[in-house]
Write an enzyme that holds these catalytic residues in place. Structure first.
Site, mmCIF file in Angstrom:
data_model
loop_
_atom_site.group_PDB
_atom_site.id
_atom_site.type_symbol
_atom_site.label_atom_id
_atom_site.label_comp_id
_atom_site.label_asym_id
_atom_site.label_seq_id
_atom_site.Cartn_x
_atom_site.Cartn_y
_atom_site.Cartn_z
ATOM 1 N N ASP A 72 -33.559 9.618 3.617
ATOM 2 C CA ASP A 72 -32.402 9.281 4.440
ATOM 3 C C ASP A 72 -31.621 8.131 3.809
ATOM 4 O O ASP A 72 -32.171 7.044 3.607
ATOM 5 C CB ASP A 72 -32.890 8.884 5.836
ATOM 6 C CG ASP A 72 -31.773 8.519 6.782
ATOM 7 O OD1 ASP A 72 -30.638 9.008 6.591
ATOM 8 O OD2 ASP A 72 -32.021 7.750 7.728
ATOM 9 N N ASP A 99 -24.180 10.805 3.540
ATOM 10 C CA ASP A 99 -25.498 10.683 4.161
ATOM 11 C C ASP A 99 -26.359 11.916 3.947
ATOM 12 O O ASP A 99 -26.123 12.971 4.534
ATOM 13 C CB ASP A 99 -25.331 10.421 5.668
ATOM 14 C CG ASP A 99 -26.642 10.103 6.353
ATOM 15 O OD1 ASP A 99 -27.625 9.787 5.656
ATOM 16 O OD2 ASP A 99 -26.691 10.167 7.592
#
Length: 380
Positions: free
Chosen positions: A89, A270
């Site tokens: 992440d 992201d």
């Protein structure tokens, strides 16, 4: 979320580490002017795309694709090593896995760290709490040896969840964050920074290649970039501010007509976001333009029309990045075709978009901590 300085990437004889991923379904105006962006890139340029990979240390893991929503990698923690599947992440900085002390239903469905079986484990008196869009966790901070392929971080701070809420159905054990240190919820040094400080990686860079429509092939690279995973040259985009993977985006258009981000906007790149997300009114308009009809939590289109849907172009630092219909339409478990444009769960005052895996499957991405910038190029 923050970042670093200028380094020349020419000799990579020791530390480029590639780790295959498991794929799973699930504004400030600073530097916004075109000349300022170009000047910044010239001043902070190095020859990353010209690296020789002869003799590089490449590490890989088996891959698995679960429903096309998130990307997972195997890591180990402890001595002897205990293996975990973690969700990579770029939106967070902490590494956490469940503790064997955790009695929450979510913990019982995942691999839990058995600290008594590790000779290198060290507990601290620090506690932490993290809230995600789908749930939250809380627990304690500890230290132990963490391995990502051939990369070894000794005495690495990480978090052990003692309680998990709303995470019972996640298809991974924990999360490994790759954002800047200031984003850490626990205050611990992130594993990427620890590896860099220990000299385990030769350059402060990591990169992603996300496979398309197949179980295998996704890779995360640490310490350098393998040019075989992209075509052409890397286009560099400076971060708006060191400390987060957020960049300035010029516009979003369909067939040369601007439909969003008309005066420029902010975009968060992201890996931890599956879709492309933006403000509700603008996303609703995009759904109408591609003739997607709402049903329950998704917007659906006719599968027979996917190849006729228009490309949506994201213009970043003067470069167009088209996303065709076949990329922004996915199929659900019943083989129905749905749009991957989604309303962002936040309502920031500035127009804000999240460029997730739908975008990053098309464009190889390099996260350059040394120069506080992101590189994008057409993926192979």
């Amino acid at each position: 979320m923050k970042w670093l300085v200028v380094l020349g990437l020419v000799a990579f004889s020791e530390c480029i580490v590639k780790i295959p991923l498991r794929r799973v379904k699930t504004m400030r105006k600073a530097l916004s002017g075109k000349n300022m962006l170009n000047n910044f890139l010239k001043e902070h340029a190095y020859r990353l795309s010209q690296i020789s990979f002869r003799g590089s240390n490449l590490t890989s893991h088996p891959l698995r694709n679960i429903k096309d929503l998130v990307y997972l990698a195997n890591i180990t923690i402890g001595t002897p090593p205990q293996e975990f599947q973690v969700f990579l992440d770029t939106g967070s900085s902490d590494l956490w896995v469940p503790s064997d002390f955790c009695t929450s239903p979510g913990c019982s469905k995942h691999v839990r760290f058995r600290h008594l079986q590790s000779s290198t484990f060290r507990l601290t008196n620090k506690t932490f709490s993290i809230t995600y869009g789908s749930g939250r966790i809380k627990g304690v901070v500890a230290h132990d040896t963490v391995r990502i392929g051939d990369l070894v971080s000794t005495d690495q701070p990480f978090s052990l969840s003692m309680a998990e809420y709303g995470l019972e159905h996640i298809p991974f054990d924990g999360i490994l964050g790759l954002n800047y240190p200031n984003v850490s919820s626990s205050g611990a040094i992130p594993i990427f920074d620890k590896l860099k400080n220990q000299g385990a990686i030769s350059e402060p860079v990591f990169a992603f290649y996300l496979s398309k429509d197949k179980q295998e092939g996704s890779v995360v690279m640490f310490g350098g970039v393998d040019h075989r995973y992209y075509r052409g040259k890397l286009n560099w985009v400076p971060l708006i501010q060191a400390g987060n993977w957020i960049i300035h985006m010029d516009s979003i258009s369909i067939e040369r007509k601007v439909i969003a981000c008309s005066g420029g906007c902010v975009a968060f790149v992201d890996i931890g976001t599956a879709f492309i997300e933006g403000p509700k009114p603008l996303v609703d308009n995009m759904q109408k333009l591609i003739r997607a009809k709402p049903w329950r939590s998704k917007h659906y289109v006719s599968c027979s029309a996917v190849n006729t849907l228009p490309s949506i172009t994201f213009t970043i630092n003067g470069i167009n990045y088209p996303v065709p219909g076949r990329a922004y339409i996915l199929k659900d478990s019943r083989r129905r075709c749905y749009s991957t444009f989604k309303e962002i769960p936040l309502s920031p005052t500035t127009e804000f978009w999240m460029l997730g895996d739908v975008f990053l499957r098309l464009y190889f991405s390099v996260f350059d901590r040394g120069n506080d910038r992101i590189g994008l190029a057409r993926a192979v």
